[in-house]
Write a protein that holds these residues in place. Structure first.
Motif, PDB file in Angstrom:
ATOM      1  N   ASN A 271       3.690   5.211  -3.955  1.00  0.00           N
ATOM      2  CA  ASN A 271       2.084   4.746  -3.865  1.00  0.00           C
ATOM      3  C   ASN A 271       2.369   3.501  -4.859  1.00  0.00           C
ATOM      4  O   ASN A 271       1.126   3.182  -5.329  1.00  0.00           O
ATOM      5  CB  ASN A 271       1.277   5.627  -4.145  1.00  0.00           C
ATOM      6  CG  ASN A 271       1.109   6.070  -5.313  1.00  0.00           C
ATOM      7  OD1 ASN A 271       2.222   5.911  -6.264  1.00  0.00           O
ATOM      8  ND2 ASN A 271       0.112   7.273  -5.782  1.00  0.00           N
ATOM      9  N   GLN A 273       3.473  -0.552  -5.841  1.00  0.00           N
ATOM     10  CA  GLN A 273       3.596  -1.879  -5.331  1.00  0.00           C
ATOM     11  C   GLN A 273       5.035  -2.335  -4.941  1.00  0.00           C
ATOM     12  O   GLN A 273       5.464  -3.333  -4.528  1.00  0.00           O
ATOM     13  CB  GLN A 273       3.091  -3.008  -6.235  1.00  0.00           C
ATOM     14  CG  GLN A 273       1.702  -2.903  -6.186  1.00  0.00           C
ATOM     15  CD  GLN A 273       1.099  -3.401  -5.019  1.00  0.00           C
ATOM     16  OE1 GLN A 273       1.528  -4.289  -4.272  1.00  0.00           O
ATOM     17  NE2 GLN A 273      -0.002  -2.614  -4.712  1.00  0.00           N
ATOM     18  N   GLN A 280       0.630   0.389   0.019  1.00  0.00           N
ATOM     19  CA  GLN A 280       0.050   0.757   1.111  1.00  0.00           C
ATOM     20  C   GLN A 280       0.575   2.028   1.943  1.00  0.00           C
ATOM     21  O   GLN A 280       1.771   2.535   1.484  1.00  0.00           O
ATOM     22  CB  GLN A 280      -0.337  -0.289   2.092  1.00  0.00           C
ATOM     23  CG  GLN A 280      -1.081  -1.559   1.367  1.00  0.00           C
ATOM     24  CD  GLN A 280      -1.352  -2.608   2.322  1.00  0.00           C
ATOM     25  OE1 GLN A 280      -0.593  -3.453   2.610  1.00  0.00           O
ATOM     26  NE2 GLN A 280      -2.378  -2.654   2.769  1.00  0.00           N
ATOM     27  N   SER A 281      -0.388   2.554   2.695  1.00  0.00           N
ATOM     28  CA  SER A 281       0.199   3.575   3.677  1.00  0.00           C
ATOM     29  C   SER A 281       0.493   3.018   5.016  1.00  0.00           C
ATOM     30  O   SER A 281      -0.185   1.820   5.530  1.00  0.00           O
ATOM     31  CB  SER A 281      -0.711   4.657   3.567  1.00  0.00           C
ATOM     32  OG  SER A 281      -1.892   4.393   4.166  1.00  0.00           O
ATOM     33  N   ASP A 284      -2.646   1.744   7.180  1.00  0.00           N
ATOM     34  CA  ASP A 284      -2.967   0.381   6.760  1.00  0.00           C
ATOM     35  C   ASP A 284      -2.624  -0.618   7.792  1.00  0.00           C
ATOM     36  O   ASP A 284      -2.996  -1.791   7.788  1.00  0.00           O
ATOM     37  CB  ASP A 284      -2.696  -0.057   5.439  1.00  0.00           C
ATOM     38  CG  ASP A 284      -3.378   0.844   4.238  1.00  0.00           C
ATOM     39  OD1 ASP A 284      -4.513   1.453   4.552  1.00  0.00           O
ATOM     40  OD2 ASP A 284      -2.900   1.332   3.322  1.00  0.00           O
TER      41      ASP A 284
END
Length: 369
Positions: A271, A273, A280-281, A284
Motif C-alpha cells: 500500500n 507509493q 492504490q488497489s 481503483d
C-alpha cells in the motif's frame, strides 16, 4: 485545461491498426505439428494448443496445405530441413514491415502528412533494416523530413509502453509536439524448426500486426499518466530473444506465468507509493490494458491481482482474434477501448501493463476521456 507552468499531459488521440492478409493459425498449427515425429509429443502439443484461446493469427507468409496433410508456405522459408536463413527473413521484413506500418498509418489518417507530425517513434523487435523504418515511413507518407526520429528496437512485447513513454516525455517537454508512434511486428518470420514441444508451443502464440497512434497535448482520447518499470529478481533467462542463423529464437519459460502471478500478488498487498499500483488497489482502476501475451499470462495477471473475469476481456478478445503481435498487441487493446467508449461515460481510470525480457513489467496509468 493545463495549469500555467505545469507540464502538458500527453494524450493518445487516435489509434490505427493493421493485420496482414493471411489468417494462418490453423495452417501453421499443422506445420508445427508436422515437425514432431513422436506420437506422444504430438499429443502433448495438440492438447496444449487447444488451450491457447487463439482462433486467428495473421501473417504475410501464406501457408499452403498439401493433400498429405503437410504444410508449406508461399515464400519457401519453412521447408522441412532447410528453414530460411536470417538474411532471407530480413529481406522479407524489409519488404513487408513498411507496408504493414503504412496500412496502420492510413487507418489512423489517410493523409498523415497534414497532421504536422514533429516526431516519429517506431518500435519493432522482429527485424532490422537501414535506412530504418522511421526514415522509410517519413519518406513514403510525406511527413516533413525534419521530424525527429527514434527507433525502439529489440525490446520485445513491452516496447509499446516504452514507445508511449517516450511520446509522453516529448509532449510534456514540448507541448506543441505531435508524435506519431508506430509499432510493427512480423513475428511469424521467426518460426523455428525444432522438435522441442515447449518452443513450438511458444511459437504458436505469435502473429503479425501493426499500429499507429497520434500522441499530442490535445485533451481527447486517452490521457497518459506516470510510467514505471519493475523487474522480477532472478528471472533474467525466463524470456529471451536471440538472433540465430535461422531467424530470431524465442525462449519463453513455463515459469513465466507463475512468477508473474507471484510478483503481482505481492504488489497487490503493498500500500505504498513505490509499488507498481502506486499505493492504490486494483479496485481503483476501471480499465485494464494488459498485453495479451498468452492465455496463461492473462490468467496470471487476473489471479495475481484478484481481478474480476471481465477486467481482461479486451485483452482476451485481442488474443483470440489476433494472437500475440509482440509490441503491437497492447496498442490493439487500447484501440479497442477507444472504439468502445460511449458519450456520457465520463472519465475512466485505467492501468496499462506489458511483460518482456528481464523478466520485467512496464506499466503506466491512463484515463479514457
Amino acid at each position: 485545461m493545463r495549469i500555467s507552468g505545469a507540464p502538458a499531459t500527453a494524450h493518445i488521440n487516435a489509434i490505427g491498426t493493421a493485420l496482414p492478409p493471411h489468417d494462418v493459425h490453423s495452417a501453421f498449427d499443422g506445420l508445427i505439428g508436422h515437425m514432431l515425429s513422436g506420437r506422444r509429443e504430438r499429443a502433448v502439443y495438440q492438447r496444449m494448443a487447444k488451450r491457447s484461446a487463439i482462433e486467428s493469427r495473421y501473417s504475410f507468409v501464406e501457408a499452403i496445405a498439401a493433400e498429405d496433410g503437410a504444410v508449406s508456405d508461399s515464400e519457401g522459408i519453412y521447408t522441412r530441413g532447410s528453414f530460411a536463413s536470417t538474411a532471407r527473413r530480413m529481406e522479407l521484413y524489409e519488404r513487408w514491415a513498411p507496408e504493414l506500418a503504412l496500412q496502420a498509418i492510413a487507418e489512423l489518417d489517410d493523409d498523415i502528412a497534414t497532421q504536422g507530425i514533429t516526431h516519429v517513434v517506431v518500435a519493432s523487435c522482429t527485424g532490422f533494416m537501414a535506412p530504418g523504418l522511421d526514415q522509410v515511413l517519413i519518406r513514403r507518407t510525406g511527413i516533413d523530413p525534419s521530424a525527429e526520429r527514434t527507433l525502439v528496437g529489440f525490446m520485445g512485447c513491452y516496447a509499446a509502453v516504452n514507445a508511449l513513454r517516450l511520446a509522453h516525455h516529448l509532449v510534456r517537454s514540448t507541448p506543441e509536439a505531435r508524435v506519431l508512434v508506430v509499432n510493427v511486428e512480423l513475428c511469424t518470420l521467426h518460426l523455428q524448426e525444432t522438435e522441442e514441444v515447449d518452443k513450438l508451443l511458444a511459437m504458436l502464440l505469435f502473429s503479425d500486426g501493426a499500429t499507429a497512434a497520434l500522441v499530442t497535448a490535445e485533451p481527447t482520447g486517452i490521457a497518459l499518466s506516470d510510467f514505471r518499470a519493475v523487474a522480477i529478481p532472478g528471472s533474467d533467462e525466463l524470456i529471451t530473444w536471440r538472433i540465430g542463423d535461422q531467424g530470431f529464437a524465442m525462449h519463453l519459460d513455463g515459469q513465466v506465468p507463475i512468477r508473474i502471478a507471484e510478483a503481482l500478488a505481492i504488489e497487490r498487498s503493498r500500500n505504498d507509493q513505490d509499488g507498481i499500483l502506486r499505493g492504490q488497489s486494483p479496485e481503483d482502476y476501471d480499465l485494464w490494458a494488459v498485453h495479451a501475451g498468452g492465455r496463461s499470462i492473462l490468467d496470471a495477471v487476473e489471479r495475481g491481482l484478484e481481478l474480476p473475469p471481465e477486467a481482461l476481456l479486451p485483452s482476451r478478445t485481442v488474443l483470440r482474434e489476433c494472437g500475440n503481435m509482440s509490441s503491437a498487441t497492447l496498442m490493439f487493446v487500447l484501440a479497442r477501448m477507444l472504439a468502445a467508449r460511449k458519450e456520457g461515460d465520463g472519465e475512466r481510470p485505467g492501468f496499462g501493463m506489458a511483460f518482456g525480457p528481464g523478466l520485467a513489467a512496464e506499466t503506466f496509468r491512463f484515463s479514457l476521456l
